[in-house]
Each structure stands twice: as structure tokens, then as C-alpha cells.
Design a protein around this motif. Structure first.
Motif, PDB file in Angstrom:
ATOM      1  N   LEU A 107       0.836  -1.196   0.000  1.00 49.09           N
ATOM      2  CA  LEU A 107       0.000   0.000   0.000  1.00 49.09           C
ATOM      3  C   LEU A 107       0.873   1.248   0.000  1.00 49.09           C
ATOM      4  CD1 LEU A 107      -2.533  -1.189   2.726  1.00 49.09           C
ATOM      5  CD2 LEU A 107      -2.816  -1.335   0.240  1.00 49.09           C
ATOM      6  N   ALA A 108       0.684   2.094  -1.008  1.00 47.81           N
ATOM      7  CA  ALA A 108       1.549   3.271  -1.135  1.00 47.81           C
ATOM      8  C   ALA A 108       0.794   4.472  -1.697  1.00 47.81           C
ATOM      9  CB  ALA A 108       2.746   2.946  -2.027  1.00 47.81           C
ATOM     10  N   ALA A 109      -0.501   4.545  -1.429  1.00 46.71           N
ATOM     11  CA  ALA A 109      -1.327   5.588  -2.055  1.00 46.71           C
ATOM     12  C   ALA A 109      -1.597   6.787  -1.161  1.00 46.71           C
ATOM     13  CB  ALA A 109      -2.659   4.991  -2.521  1.00 46.71           C
ATOM     14  N   GLY A 110      -1.233   6.724   0.106  1.00 42.15           N
ATOM     15  CA  GLY A 110      -1.616   7.768   1.052  1.00 42.15           C
ATOM     16  C   GLY A 110      -0.906   9.102   0.822  1.00 42.15           C
ATOM     17  N   ARG A 111      -1.503  10.167   1.321  1.00 40.32           N
ATOM     18  CA  ARG A 111      -0.966  11.518   1.162  1.00 40.32           C
ATOM     19  C   ARG A 111       0.156  11.803   2.164  1.00 40.32           C
ATOM     20  NH1 ARG A 111       1.481  15.443   1.103  1.00 40.32           N
ATOM     21  NH2 ARG A 111       0.890  17.584   0.565  1.00 40.32           N
ATOM     22  N   LYS A 142       5.302   9.431   0.872  1.00 43.35           N
ATOM     23  CA  LYS A 142       5.871   8.956   2.133  1.00 43.35           C
ATOM     24  C   LYS A 142       6.601   7.623   2.001  1.00 43.35           C
ATOM     25  CE  LYS A 142       3.141   7.826   5.680  1.00 43.35           C
ATOM     26  NZ  LYS A 142       2.434   7.837   6.985  1.00 43.35           N
ATOM     27  N   PRO A 143       6.093   6.641   1.241  1.00 45.49           N
ATOM     28  CA  PRO A 143       6.808   5.363   1.163  1.00 45.49           C
ATOM     29  C   PRO A 143       8.203   5.455   0.545  1.00 45.49           C
ATOM     30  CG  PRO A 143       4.525   5.081   0.504  1.00 45.49           C
ATOM     31  CD  PRO A 143       4.775   6.551   0.579  1.00 45.49           C
ATOM     32  N   GLN A 154      17.562   3.442   2.573  1.00 42.78           N
ATOM     33  CA  GLN A 154      16.783   3.052   1.397  1.00 42.78           C
ATOM     34  C   GLN A 154      15.328   3.466   1.586  1.00 42.78           C
ATOM     35  OE1 GLN A 154      17.412  -1.219   1.253  1.00 42.78           O
ATOM     36  NE2 GLN A 154      15.497  -1.620   2.328  1.00 42.78           N
ATOM     37  N   PRO A 155      14.537   3.514   0.496  1.00 39.90           N
ATOM     38  CA  PRO A 155      13.131   3.907   0.629  1.00 39.90           C
ATOM     39  C   PRO A 155      12.400   3.020   1.629  1.00 39.90           C
ATOM     40  CG  PRO A 155      13.757   3.899  -1.677  1.00 39.90           C
ATOM     41  CD  PRO A 155      14.904   3.297  -0.922  1.00 39.90           C
ATOM     42  N   LEU A 156      11.549   3.642   2.418  1.00 39.04           N
ATOM     43  CA  LEU A 156      10.808   2.923   3.457  1.00 39.04           C
ATOM     44  C   LEU A 156      10.079   1.707   2.895  1.00 39.04           C
ATOM     45  CD1 LEU A 156       9.582   2.641   6.280  1.00 39.04           C
ATOM     46  CD2 LEU A 156       8.035   4.533   5.737  1.00 39.04           C
ATOM     47  N   MET A 157       9.408   1.861   1.773  1.00 42.31           N
ATOM     48  CA  MET A 157       8.618   0.757   1.233  1.00 42.31           C
ATOM     49  C   MET A 157       9.489  -0.370   0.678  1.00 42.31           C
ATOM     50  SD  MET A 157       7.129   2.493  -2.280  1.00 42.31           S
ATOM     51  CE  MET A 157       6.201   1.045  -2.768  1.00 42.31           C
ATOM     52  N   GLN A 158      10.758  -0.089   0.442  1.00 39.10           N
ATOM     53  CA  GLN A 158      11.647  -1.126  -0.085  1.00 39.10           C
ATOM     54  C   GLN A 158      11.913  -2.212   0.944  1.00 39.10           C
ATOM     55  OE1 GLN A 158      14.754   0.279  -2.728  1.00 39.10           O
ATOM     56  NE2 GLN A 158      16.226  -1.114  -1.780  1.00 39.10           N
ATOM     57  N   TRP A 159      11.818  -1.880   2.239  1.00 33.95           N
ATOM     58  CA  TRP A 159      12.028  -2.891   3.278  1.00 33.95           C
ATOM     59  C   TRP A 159      11.018  -4.033   3.161  1.00 33.95           C
ATOM     60  CZ3 TRP A 159      16.238  -3.110   6.371  1.00 33.95           C
ATOM     61  CH2 TRP A 159      17.045  -1.978   6.435  1.00 33.95           C
ATOM     62  N   PRO A 160       9.686  -3.778   3.139  1.00 36.32           N
ATOM     63  CA  PRO A 160       8.770  -4.910   2.976  1.00 36.32           C
ATOM     64  C   PRO A 160       8.844  -5.545   1.593  1.00 36.32           C
ATOM     65  CG  PRO A 160       7.552  -2.837   2.991  1.00 36.32           C
ATOM     66  CD  PRO A 160       8.954  -2.527   3.426  1.00 36.32           C
ATOM     67  N   ALA A 186       1.501  -2.279   4.479  1.00 33.44           N
ATOM     68  CA  ALA A 186       1.585  -0.850   4.216  1.00 33.44           C
ATOM     69  C   ALA A 186       3.028  -0.469   3.912  1.00 33.44           C
ATOM     70  CB  ALA A 186       1.073  -0.046   5.404  1.00 33.44           C
ATOM     71  N   GLY A 187       3.204   0.385   2.912  1.00 39.92           N
ATOM     72  CA  GLY A 187       4.536   0.826   2.530  1.00 39.92           C
ATOM     73  C   GLY A 187       5.142   1.851   3.451  1.00 39.92           C
ATOM     74  N   ASP A 188       4.397   2.250   4.500  1.00 42.10           N
ATOM     75  CA  ASP A 188       4.931   3.240   5.441  1.00 42.10           C
ATOM     76  C   ASP A 188       5.121   2.657   6.841  1.00 42.10           C
ATOM     77  OD1 ASP A 188       2.286   2.970   6.137  1.00 42.10           O
ATOM     78  OD2 ASP A 188       1.822   5.112   6.094  1.00 42.10           O
ATOM     79  N   VAL A 189       5.215   1.340   6.923  1.00 46.35           N
ATOM     80  CA  VAL A 189       5.474   0.672   8.201  1.00 46.35           C
ATOM     81  C   VAL A 189       6.829  -0.018   8.125  1.00 46.35           C
ATOM     82  CG1 VAL A 189       4.799  -1.305   9.601  1.00 46.35           C
ATOM     83  CG2 VAL A 189       3.102   0.406   8.984  1.00 46.35           C
TER      84      VAL A 189
END
Length: 236
Positions: free
Chosen positions: A3-7, A20-21, A28-34, A109-112
Motif C-alpha cells: 500500500l503506497a497511495a496515502g498523502r 511517504k513510502p 533506502q526507501p521505506l517501502m523497499q524494506w517490505p 503498508a509501505g509506510d510501516v
């Protein structure tokens, strides 16, 4: 599905020019971890939903990721911003992407930030063989959510407890397994062609009341990167 659609309103001004992701966490980008953790578990077909500045996510990752020591990952996208001009919230976004997803699929979520989490094929297989339609990973209530989200029974049923209940001592990590059938009763057409925005909590709580949601506790490192302060702590 990542999930990476949030504002990312609470992260402004950091998110005024970057989704944010894509904010950097430990290099590295936050979303790259998951995404890398999914690849490590053998889940090499990943779908990303986008809205705010979604073109930057596509430009960064493209349609294939090839990280050292990991299998090649094929990336697909659900561009809610391009299609509807806004994000569709979590459930609406998942239903929009359903035609591109398997019958049983991961969502994170790409921001966790949960660097210790293992996306195990065995977990997916156990869930697929069960009678449940969703399986959630829960964490002990963090300081920013002391009231918690849910409870968990001794038999692994996630409990929809009222606010203030003693047993409401766990918070949803955002990491979960779902079956497509979970989303069949949400009132949305397959693929959500109308672009209806729908939060995830109401259908989740309804499914819990019907005994359809199982869960377990994840005890590893976990941060909901919801504020600049939490981001700074991770990078400190």
C-alpha cells in the motif's frame, strides 16, 4: 500488495514533494524494506497502489526490481490517482487491485517499518487451508495507540472489543493475509470500477464478529512511520 497511495499529511513538509513510502529509512526507501522481505520469502509478483505523487514511485522502481542476493521481482501497479484523482482508502484500493491479485495474498503498508518480519510461504499455506478469510499480525500497543485496535483469544481469533476494554491490548501492524472472498461482501463491484473509497476497519470488524479473522502477535521491531519525529528516531 504494498500500500503506497496515502498523502502522508502528518509528514508534511517532507511529503510535499515525495510520497511517504519513498522517504529514506536507514539508507533506502521505506517501502523497499517490505518489498525486499517479500522477495526473500519467494513472493516475487508484487503490486503497488499509488495516488499522491505515484509517478515518482513508478519512476523509482519501474516494473522489475533486481536487488543483490534476492530473486528478481516483477512489479505491477494500481494507479488510483491517475484513474480517479484520489486514493481509494485501504479496502477500496485493495478491491480495485483484486483482478491482479492471487486468490490468497499478502498486504503490507509501505509506510510501516518491520525489518524482522518474515513473509513465510508456510504461513500463507496454513491460512489458505483454514476457514478464515483474513489473518492479521498484531503488535503490542505502541505509545501512539495505547487504546489498541483489537484483542486476541487463546485460540487465535482476533476480537473486535469495544474501546477501553482490558483485552484490547494489540494494534494492527498492517501486515495481513487475505482471501479474495473477504472482499466479496463489502458492497463493491469486482475491480471497483466506480472508484469507491472504503476504509478497511468496518469490514474487518464485521468479519471478526463472524469469527472469520485469525491472528498472531509479531514481536519484532515495528514502527508506524507516521510523523517526522518517528522517522528521525529510526534514522538517528
Amino acid at each position: 500488495m504494498v500500500l503506497a497511495a496515502g498523502r502522508g499529511e502528518r509528514m508534511r513538509p517532507l511529503t510535499d514533494a515525495l510520497p511517504k513510502p519513498l522517504l529514506a529509512v536507514r539508507g533506502q526507501p521505506l517501502m523497499q524494506w517490505p518489498m525486499q522481505a517479500l522477495a526473500r520469502g519467494g513472493f516475487t509478483r508484487q503490486l503497488i497502489n499509488t495516488a499522491w505523487l505515484g509517478e515518482k514511485i513508478l519512476a523509482h522502481f519501474g516494473v522489475q526490481a533486481n536487488w543483490p542476493g534476492l530473486p528478481v521481482v516483477d512489479l505491477a501497479y494500481s494507479h488510483e490517482g491517475q484513474d480517479f484523482g484520489r486514493a481509494l482508502e485501504t479496502a477500496g484500493g485493495i478491491v480495485r487491485a483484486l483482478p491482479q491479485l492471487a486468490e490468497v495474498f499478502w498486504v503490507v503498508a509501505g509506510d510501516v517499518f518491520a525489518p524482522d518480519f518474515v513473509f513465510a510461504p508456510e504461513a500463507l499455506q496454513r491460512f489458505a487451508a483454514s476457514q478464515h478469510t483474513a489473518h492479521l499480525w498484531l503488535v503490542p500497543n505502541p505509545a501512539h495507540n495505547l487504546g489498541g485496535d483489537f484483542g486476541l483469544s487463546a485460540t487465535g481469533q482476533v476480537l473486535n472489543l469495544p474501546k477501553g476494554s482490558v483485552g484490547r491490548n494489540l494494534t494492527f501492524s498492517t501486515i495481513a493475509l487475505y482471501k479474495k472472498t473477504f472482499f466479496a461482501n463489502g458492497g463493491l463491484s469486482a475491480g471497483n470500477p466506480e472508484g469507491v473509497a472504503l476504509a478497511l476497519a468496518p469490514p474487518l470488524r464485521a468479519a471478526m464478529d463472524q469469527g472469520q479473522v485469525s491472528g498472531e502477535v509479531y514481536a519484532g521491531e515495528w514502527t508506524d512511520v507516521g510523523t517526522p519525529e518517528r522517522l528521525a528516531q529510526l534514522n538517528g
